[in-house]
Design an enzyme around this catalytic site. Structure first.
Site, PDB file in Angstrom:
ATOM      1  N   ARG A  97      85.958  65.570  26.901  1.00 16.59           N
ATOM      2  CA  ARG A  97      86.436  64.317  26.335  1.00 16.59           C
ATOM      3  C   ARG A  97      86.276  64.327  24.810  1.00 16.59           C
ATOM      4  O   ARG A  97      87.120  63.873  24.061  1.00 16.59           O
ATOM      5  CB  ARG A  97      85.628  63.158  26.951  1.00 16.59           C
ATOM      6  CG  ARG A  97      85.781  61.833  26.290  1.00 16.59           C
ATOM      7  CD  ARG A  97      86.959  61.059  26.876  1.00 16.59           C
ATOM      8  NE  ARG A  97      87.249  59.913  26.025  1.00 16.59           N
ATOM      9  CZ  ARG A  97      86.632  58.756  26.095  1.00 16.59           C
ATOM     10  NH1 ARG A  97      85.705  58.578  27.009  1.00 16.59           N
ATOM     11  NH2 ARG A  97      86.964  57.787  25.289  1.00 16.59           N
ATOM     12  N   ASP A  98      85.164  64.910  24.420  1.00 19.17           N
ATOM     13  CA  ASP A  98      84.852  64.928  22.999  1.00 19.17           C
ATOM     14  C   ASP A  98      85.885  65.727  22.216  1.00 19.17           C
ATOM     15  O   ASP A  98      86.265  65.378  21.095  1.00 19.17           O
ATOM     16  CB  ASP A  98      83.465  65.525  22.801  1.00 19.17           C
ATOM     17  CG  ASP A  98      83.051  65.471  21.351  1.00 19.17           C
ATOM     18  OD1 ASP A  98      83.078  64.366  20.795  1.00 19.17           O
ATOM     19  OD2 ASP A  98      82.746  66.522  20.780  1.00 19.17           O
TER      20      ASP A  98
END
Ligand code: SF4
Ligand code: SF4
Lengths: 115, 485
Positions: A71-72
């Site tokens: 996600r990062d």
């Protein structure tokens, strides 16, 4: 305040603001979710921030992370454009995520970029 | 964060910053500038301010000087609190810059003032619309004498649209003499009510009239439709008849007196106010007030000095303004005594200023003109305010095309307090902000400059209102809650 008494509405707001500033000076840990003026609001995905639950889950492992690491990757280059960490999708690597329809499933398809 | 100015050994001298001190009911207060906060001082804080009023000092010296009267710890606390509200600060800190914080784009319209006609059946000497100081050619210009139904309806649509998400919008009818166009008033109110109900917005109505044309059926209509009424009137017969005359020169008092009595008797759904224009010859405020409040029965009476070139012989100049101020003060303190007893007093000027003090408004603009308030000419042109209706130089679009947002932006940029450098050192600027654009246009030939001819007056009046505010905060604080909304 002990020596000055706020009389009108604006004075009341000034006093409240001073209290908040004093309180903010004493706090050393501030919830990420709290927004100004109570605390900083730092946009998601900035790698300068320590996300509890991101590096390790509550058991010390990585199975139950509250944010998938992949996600990062996306937050860093979508929410805060940061070509040093991820390929610059605005200009040079427009198709970088072309094969990656769902980050959680397909993240392995994201490859290194060689300029 | 407030810097710790008062720590023992702090090396920077401290000084007073911007505020206006005042006293009320034996207590001492400060009105902070530009924040507009009002704070009551206790003995140590008053002593610190007095000590600093002779010039900057080291914090330790102040504490030393006053330590015979107050414990050191309390003095340091006091200094810190005064620094917190910015009443004191380091001596070499620059003045706080006046910031150019323009209002957000698409600011909603709250009040539309509709000039339903620019014709009038009176010929008041001082009138800014027909008199010597008019800025729009109402006689030979291309503005229609009467607004058409269609234009009025377009204006209602304009108001509904430009007021955005606001649940309530205000529609004020203005003239000329509004009742000369009674049919359009009726149609517009009915139309606005229907359209307001359809889109879920409440519209409140009001109008200004010279009362000469009031009739039983009109009064009934005003009451039924809950229309707020302001009557322009100058006082008892000899005062009214001096300037407020028919075209023949005949005074209008005998005509309006019975009609106003009838209006006040029958129209009970909204409070009815009188608006008095003060001139050099019409300055017996006490007498006017008593006549209008007691003999006539108006709920509220507001006074305003005539807007005119200073060369006119009825213009209010220095002496007249001093006289006016003295009488205002007298009435204002009478208002205070009534408020302490929770009773109504009809002097509305004081109430308006107190409300602003209570809320602590700090204005970038003197009034809502061009922002939340716009005027509409008989032809449907949108203007800065009703007093500029139809003026080519102060247009903001038309009711059919909407607000010309670019023009509005330009206006707001040019008229921000940031540009009124004369006002940057004035403590009254949070409330005055340079004063009425129309006054400035008539006096100085431009809307951009501040009304420097009124400064002494504005500051004295604001000071009086602060004193009254402080007294009320001491003697009947619950009364102030009426201004909370
Ligand atoms: S016009 Fe005069 S009183 Fe008003 S803010 Fe400016 S300097 Fe002060
Ligand atoms: S510019 Fe003057 S007349 Fe127009 S709304 Fe403002 S204060 Fe009133």
């Amino acid at each position: 305040m002990k020596h000055l008494k706020p009389i009108n509405q604006k004075a009341g707001r000034i006093e409240a603001q001073i209290q908040r500033e004093l309180a903010a000076d004493e706090l050393d840990v501030v919830g990420l979710e709290s927004r100004p003026p109570d605390g900083p609001h730092i946009p998601l995905g900035c790698s300068l921030v320590f996300f509890p639950g991101w590096e390790a889950d509550s058991q010390g492992g990585t199975a139950g992370l509250c944010q998938p690491v992949e996600r990062d990757l996306f937050d860093c280059h979508l929410a805060c454009f940061w070509p040093a960490h991820v390929p610059d999708q605005l200009n040079h690597s427009v198709d970088w995520t072309g094969k990656c329809a769902s980050a959680q499933k397909d993240w392995r398809k994201l490859d290194l970029v060689f300029p | 964060m407030t810097p710790a100015v008062a720590e023992p050994g702090a090396m920077a001298p401290i000084a007073l910053r911007e505020f206006h001190p005042f006293e009320a009911a034996g207590e001492r207060y400060v009105y902070m500038v530009p924040s507009a906060g009002v704070f009551k001082l206790d003995d140590p804080s008053a002593a610190v301010i007095d000590a600093l009023s002779t010039g900057p000092r080291m914090p330790d010296d102040i504490v030393g000087e006053l330590s015979g009267r107050f414990p050191e710890e309390r003095l340091r606390e006091t200094l810190q609190e005064l620094a917190g509200i910015k009443a004191v600060g380091t001596a070499d800190a620059p003045r706080e810059e006046v910031v150019n914080d323009l209002p957000p784009e698409g600011f909603p319209l709250t009040t539309m003032v509709l000039n339903v006609t620019n014709k009038c059946n009176l010929a008041c000497t001082y009138c800014y619309e027909y008199g010597e100081d008019k800025i729009v050619d109402t006689t030979f210009g291309d503005q229609p004498k009467f607004m058409l139904d269609e234009t009025a309806r377009d204006s209602v649509e304009f108001l509904l649209k430009e007021s955005g998400d606001l649940p309530v919008a205000h529609l004020t009818f203005f003239g000329g003499e509004t009742l000369l166009n009674f049919p359009v008033l009726q149609d517009t109110v009915a139309y606005a009510r229907r359209r307001g109900a359809e889109v879920g917005k409440r519209i409140e109505f009001s109008l200004t009239t010279n009362a000469t044309l009031l009739r039983p059926d009109i009064i009934e209509w005003l009451a039924e439709n809950e229309i707020g009424v302001t009557v322009s009137i100058d006082g008892p017969k000899e005062m009214q008849d001096r300037m407020r005359v028919f075209h023949s020169g005949r005074g209008s008092y005998e005509t309006v007196q019975p009609k106003i009595k009838e209006l006040l008797r029958k129209h009970r759904t909204r409070p009815i106010g009188a608006r008095v224009t003060l001139t050099r010859e019409n300055l017996d405020i006490r007498r006017i007030y008593e006549h209008l409040r007691e003999d006539m029965g108006f709920w509220e009476i507001g006074f305003a000095p005539v807007t005119t070139d200073s060369a006119r012989d009825y213009a209010l100049e220095d002496e007249g303004l001093d006289d006016m101020l003295g009488q205002f003060e007298e009435l204002a303190f009478e208002w205070l005594e009534a408020a302490v007893e929770n009773e109504h007093h009809g002097f509305s000027n004081v109430k308006d200023t107190l409300e602003e003090i209570h809320k602590g408004v700090s204005k970038a603009y003197p009034c809502g003109a061009g922002l939340g308030l716009l005027g509409v000419s008989t032809a449907g042109e949108v203007s800065l305010c009703h007093r500029f209706a139809g003026s080519d130089d102060h247009g903001f679009g038309t009711v059919t095309d909407g607000i010309d947002r670019e023009q509005q932006r330009e206006f707001l940029e040019d008229h921000h307090i940031k540009n009124k450098t004369d006002c940057h050192t004035c403590w009254a600027r949070p409330i005055c902000s340079g004063g009425c654009y129309h006054e400035s246009q008539v006096r100085n030939g431009s809307t951009t400059g501040p009304n420097l001819h009124f400064c002494t007056w504005v500051r004295s009046w604001t000071h009086t209102c602060l004193e009254i505010y402080g007294e009320l905060a001491e003697r009947n604080p619950e009364f102030l809650a009426r201004f909370d909304a």
